[in-house]
Motif scaffolding. Sequence first.
Motif, PDB file in Angstrom:
ATOM      1  N   TYR A   1       0.825  -1.197   0.000  1.00  0.00           N
ATOM      2  CA  TYR A   1       0.000   0.000   0.000  1.00  0.00           C
ATOM      3  C   TYR A   1       0.859   1.248   0.000  1.00  0.00           C
ATOM      4  O   TYR A   1       1.576   1.519   0.966  1.00  0.00           O
ATOM      5  CB  TYR A   1      -0.918  -0.020   1.239  1.00  0.00           C
ATOM      6  CG  TYR A   1      -2.094   0.914   1.112  1.00  0.00           C
ATOM      7  CD1 TYR A   1      -3.342   0.445   0.728  1.00  0.00           C
ATOM      8  CD2 TYR A   1      -1.936   2.278   1.351  1.00  0.00           C
ATOM      9  CE1 TYR A   1      -4.415   1.318   0.593  1.00  0.00           C
ATOM     10  CE2 TYR A   1      -3.005   3.149   1.215  1.00  0.00           C
ATOM     11  CZ  TYR A   1      -4.251   2.658   0.834  1.00  0.00           C
ATOM     12  OH  TYR A   1      -5.302   3.512   0.696  1.00  0.00           O
TER      13      TYR A   1
ATOM     14  N   ARG B   1       0.138   6.655   3.374  1.00  0.00           N
ATOM     15  CA  ARG B   1      -0.152   6.416   4.796  1.00  0.00           C
ATOM     16  C   ARG B   1      -1.563   5.885   5.020  1.00  0.00           C
ATOM     17  O   ARG B   1      -2.518   6.370   4.409  1.00  0.00           O
ATOM     18  CB  ARG B   1       0.013   7.720   5.588  1.00  0.00           C
ATOM     19  CG  ARG B   1       1.451   8.157   5.668  1.00  0.00           C
ATOM     20  CD  ARG B   1       1.639   9.481   6.374  1.00  0.00           C
ATOM     21  NE  ARG B   1       3.064   9.795   6.453  1.00  0.00           N
ATOM     22  CZ  ARG B   1       3.767  10.357   5.451  1.00  0.00           C
ATOM     23  NH1 ARG B   1       3.170  10.672   4.315  1.00  0.00           N
ATOM     24  NH2 ARG B   1       5.062  10.563   5.586  1.00  0.00           N
ATOM     25  N   ILE B   2      -1.674   4.909   5.940  1.00  0.00           N
ATOM     26  CA  ILE B   2      -2.976   4.453   6.429  1.00  0.00           C
ATOM     27  C   ILE B   2      -3.064   4.930   7.874  1.00  0.00           C
ATOM     28  O   ILE B   2      -2.208   4.581   8.704  1.00  0.00           O
ATOM     29  CB  ILE B   2      -3.119   2.919   6.324  1.00  0.00           C
ATOM     30  CG1 ILE B   2      -3.071   2.501   4.838  1.00  0.00           C
ATOM     31  CG2 ILE B   2      -4.412   2.442   6.992  1.00  0.00           C
ATOM     32  CD1 ILE B   2      -3.209   1.007   4.576  1.00  0.00           C
ATOM     33  N   GLU B   3      -4.073   5.758   8.132  1.00  0.00           N
ATOM     34  CA  GLU B   3      -4.164   6.426   9.439  1.00  0.00           C
ATOM     35  C   GLU B   3      -4.273   5.424  10.585  1.00  0.00           C
ATOM     36  O   GLU B   3      -5.045   4.466  10.532  1.00  0.00           O
ATOM     37  CB  GLU B   3      -5.373   7.375   9.465  1.00  0.00           C
ATOM     38  CG  GLU B   3      -5.387   8.242  10.700  1.00  0.00           C
ATOM     39  CD  GLU B   3      -6.277   9.470  10.552  1.00  0.00           C
ATOM     40  OE1 GLU B   3      -7.311   9.389   9.874  1.00  0.00           O
ATOM     41  OE2 GLU B   3      -5.909  10.528  11.125  1.00  0.00           O
TER      42      GLU B   3
ATOM     43  N   PHE C   1      -7.364  -0.652   9.869  1.00  0.00           N
ATOM     44  CA  PHE C   1      -8.518  -0.455   8.975  1.00  0.00           C
ATOM     45  C   PHE C   1      -9.485  -1.621   9.156  1.00  0.00           C
ATOM     46  O   PHE C   1      -9.132  -2.671   9.721  1.00  0.00           O
ATOM     47  CB  PHE C   1      -8.077  -0.334   7.507  1.00  0.00           C
ATOM     48  CG  PHE C   1      -7.491  -1.595   6.915  1.00  0.00           C
ATOM     49  CD1 PHE C   1      -8.289  -2.485   6.205  1.00  0.00           C
ATOM     50  CD2 PHE C   1      -6.143  -1.886   7.069  1.00  0.00           C
ATOM     51  CE1 PHE C   1      -7.755  -3.652   5.661  1.00  0.00           C
ATOM     52  CE2 PHE C   1      -5.597  -3.052   6.525  1.00  0.00           C
ATOM     53  CZ  PHE C   1      -6.406  -3.933   5.822  1.00  0.00           C
TER      54      PHE C   1
ATOM     55  N   HIS D   1       1.185   5.699  12.324  1.00  0.00           N
ATOM     56  CA  HIS D   1       0.567   5.345  11.039  1.00  0.00           C
ATOM     57  C   HIS D   1       1.388   4.279  10.302  1.00  0.00           C
ATOM     58  O   HIS D   1       2.520   4.000  10.663  1.00  0.00           O
ATOM     59  CB  HIS D   1       0.425   6.599  10.174  1.00  0.00           C
ATOM     60  CG  HIS D   1      -0.156   7.748  10.949  1.00  0.00           C
ATOM     61  ND1 HIS D   1      -1.441   7.715  11.440  1.00  0.00           N
ATOM     62  CD2 HIS D   1       0.397   8.909  11.383  1.00  0.00           C
ATOM     63  CE1 HIS D   1      -1.675   8.823  12.132  1.00  0.00           C
ATOM     64  NE2 HIS D   1      -0.566   9.567  12.114  1.00  0.00           N
TER      65      HIS D   1
ATOM     66  N   ILE E   1      -2.021  12.802   6.623  1.00  0.00           N
ATOM     67  CA  ILE E   1      -3.067  11.911   6.098  1.00  0.00           C
ATOM     68  C   ILE E   1      -4.083  12.784   5.363  1.00  0.00           C
ATOM     69  O   ILE E   1      -4.391  13.893   5.811  1.00  0.00           O
ATOM     70  CB  ILE E   1      -3.798  11.168   7.247  1.00  0.00           C
ATOM     71  CG1 ILE E   1      -2.807  10.536   8.220  1.00  0.00           C
ATOM     72  CG2 ILE E   1      -4.837  10.203   6.722  1.00  0.00           C
ATOM     73  CD1 ILE E   1      -2.218   9.220   7.864  1.00  0.00           C
TER      74      ILE E   1
ATOM     75  N   PRO F   1      -4.084   7.706  -1.173  1.00  0.00           N
ATOM     76  CA  PRO F   1      -3.675   7.102   0.096  1.00  0.00           C
ATOM     77  C   PRO F   1      -4.775   7.236   1.153  1.00  0.00           C
ATOM     78  O   PRO F   1      -5.468   8.255   1.216  1.00  0.00           O
ATOM     79  CB  PRO F   1      -2.432   7.911   0.498  1.00  0.00           C
ATOM     80  CG  PRO F   1      -1.904   8.438  -0.797  1.00  0.00           C
ATOM     81  CD  PRO F   1      -3.114   8.683  -1.666  1.00  0.00           C
ATOM     82  N   ASP F   2      -4.927   6.207   1.945  1.00  0.00           N
ATOM     83  CA  ASP F   2      -5.954   6.126   3.005  1.00  0.00           C
ATOM     84  C   ASP F   2      -7.365   6.054   2.420  1.00  0.00           C
ATOM     85  O   ASP F   2      -8.337   6.375   3.115  1.00  0.00           O
ATOM     86  CB  ASP F   2      -5.830   7.288   4.003  1.00  0.00           C
ATOM     87  CG  ASP F   2      -6.307   6.879   5.403  1.00  0.00           C
ATOM     88  OD1 ASP F   2      -6.139   5.700   5.758  1.00  0.00           O
ATOM     89  OD2 ASP F   2      -6.868   7.727   6.118  1.00  0.00           O
TER      90      ASP F   2
ATOM     91  N   ILE G   1      -9.223   3.678   2.105  1.00  0.00           N
ATOM     92  CA  ILE G   1     -10.078   2.771   2.883  1.00  0.00           C
ATOM     93  C   ILE G   1     -10.843   3.539   3.969  1.00  0.00           C
ATOM     94  O   ILE G   1     -11.984   3.211   4.261  1.00  0.00           O
ATOM     95  CB  ILE G   1      -9.268   1.569   3.448  1.00  0.00           C
ATOM     96  CG1 ILE G   1     -10.168   0.529   4.097  1.00  0.00           C
ATOM     97  CG2 ILE G   1      -8.160   2.010   4.406  1.00  0.00           C
ATOM     98  CD1 ILE G   1     -11.082  -0.196   3.160  1.00  0.00           C
ATOM     99  N   HIS G   2     -10.219   4.603   4.535  1.00  0.00           N
ATOM    100  CA  HIS G   2     -10.945   5.411   5.524  1.00  0.00           C
ATOM    101  C   HIS G   2     -11.837   6.454   4.858  1.00  0.00           C
ATOM    102  O   HIS G   2     -12.854   6.853   5.407  1.00  0.00           O
ATOM    103  CB  HIS G   2      -9.955   6.089   6.488  1.00  0.00           C
ATOM    104  CG  HIS G   2      -9.307   5.114   7.415  1.00  0.00           C
ATOM    105  ND1 HIS G   2      -7.947   5.005   7.579  1.00  0.00           N
ATOM    106  CD2 HIS G   2      -9.849   4.155   8.206  1.00  0.00           C
ATOM    107  CE1 HIS G   2      -7.686   4.034   8.445  1.00  0.00           C
ATOM    108  NE2 HIS G   2      -8.815   3.500   8.833  1.00  0.00           N
TER     109      HIS G   2
END
Length: 336
Positions: free
Chosen positions: A73, A76-78, A82, A98, A207, A304-305, A307-308
Motif C-alpha cells: 500500500y 499512509r494508512i491512518e 482499517f 501510522h 493523512i 492514500p488512506d 479505505i478510511h
Amino acid sequence: MAFNIEILDEEKNIDLITIYDENSEIKFTNFGMRIVDWKVHNRSVILGPNENEDVIRYYEENPYFFGATVGRYGGRIENATFELNGQTYKLEQNDAQHNLHGGSNGLNTSVSDYEIINEDEVVTVIYTVDMQSDDDYFPGDIQIKVAHRYDLTQMMWTIHYEATSTEDTLFNPMNHVYFNLNRTNETIENHTIHNQIEFYPLKENQIVKSLNTVNINDELNKDILTFKDIFDSGLEQIEQFNGIDHPVKLENTSFNISNDELEIEMQTDQDHVVLFTLNDVDWNDEANTIHEHGGFTLEAQAIPDDIHLLGDKAPSILRSGKTYSSETSYQIKRKK
Ligand code: G6D
C-alpha cells in the motif's frame, strides 16, 4: 543483445539489469524491483546511486524509497488500522502511529525471482513475489507480478502490476522514482507542469483530510505552473509541508512535466498521482547529491488512506478471486 546482467550479491541473488542502445540506458534491480538509473543521451533523468556507490547499501540506507516498487500500500494508512468485511486489521506503525508504504517488510525490501523477455527493441523484466499476510499483517497472501518493460525506440518505461490474493485485502502499489530533467544537480524549480494541479489537502499528520480538492492553477490564476510557482505560492498546505506531498487528481490519462530540453510524459490507468518534491532532506549519500526539491515523484496510485475515505468503495480493495491489473508508463521526449 540489448541488455546485460551484473551480479550485485550472489548469496542474496541480487542483480543489476542494464538495457541499452546508443541513445539511452535504463538499469533495474530485483532488490525492491527498483529502477536504479535512466540515462538519455548520457544524461541521468532520475535520482539514484552514483557510479562508485555500493548499490545495495545505498538502498538499504536511503529513507526516501528511491526507485522502489512500493506496496502492498503506497502512502499512509491512518493509525495503521482499517476495517474490511467487518474485521479490524492492525498494521505496523512505522510512521509515528501510522502505516507508511506498507510497513518495513514492504515490496521495496523484497528480492524477487525474475525472467527477461528480449525482443531487441523492447526488453521486459518480469518479477514475481509472494507476500504472506505474516510479513505485513494485511489480510491475505498475495501473488504479485511486476513487469518493467523498456522500449528503446520510444525511450518508454512501462510498469505493469498484476496480483491475486487468498483473501480480500488492500493492494495499492506504485513506483517511487524521483525525476530531475536538469543536466546539473539543481532543484526542479524550473520544471513546467502541463496539467492542472488539483490536490487533496492533508491533515497535520500527513493523512488526506477530505475529498474536497484545492486547484493551484485556480488559486494562482495561472494556466501553466512551474514547481517554483508552487513553492512560492504561499498556499498554507504548501508552506506547511515545504512543497507538495499530495495526491493530485488526474483529469486525463497523461501527465507531462518538462524543462527546456526534455519532457517526461506519464500515462496511467490510475485516477490519481501522488506528487512529492523531496521536501525535507535529512539523509545524504557520500557525494552529497540529495537536496531539498532535488526531484519529484509521480506515484500513480489510488488516493492514500482511501479505505478510511471511501470504506467499502475504496479502489484499493482487492477481492479474493479477482485479479488486480494496472499499468503506468513514463516516456522521455527531447524538445530540441
Ligand atoms: C511519500 O508521501 C510520502 C512522503 O511523505 C514520504 O516522505 C516519502 O514517500 C518517502 O511520497
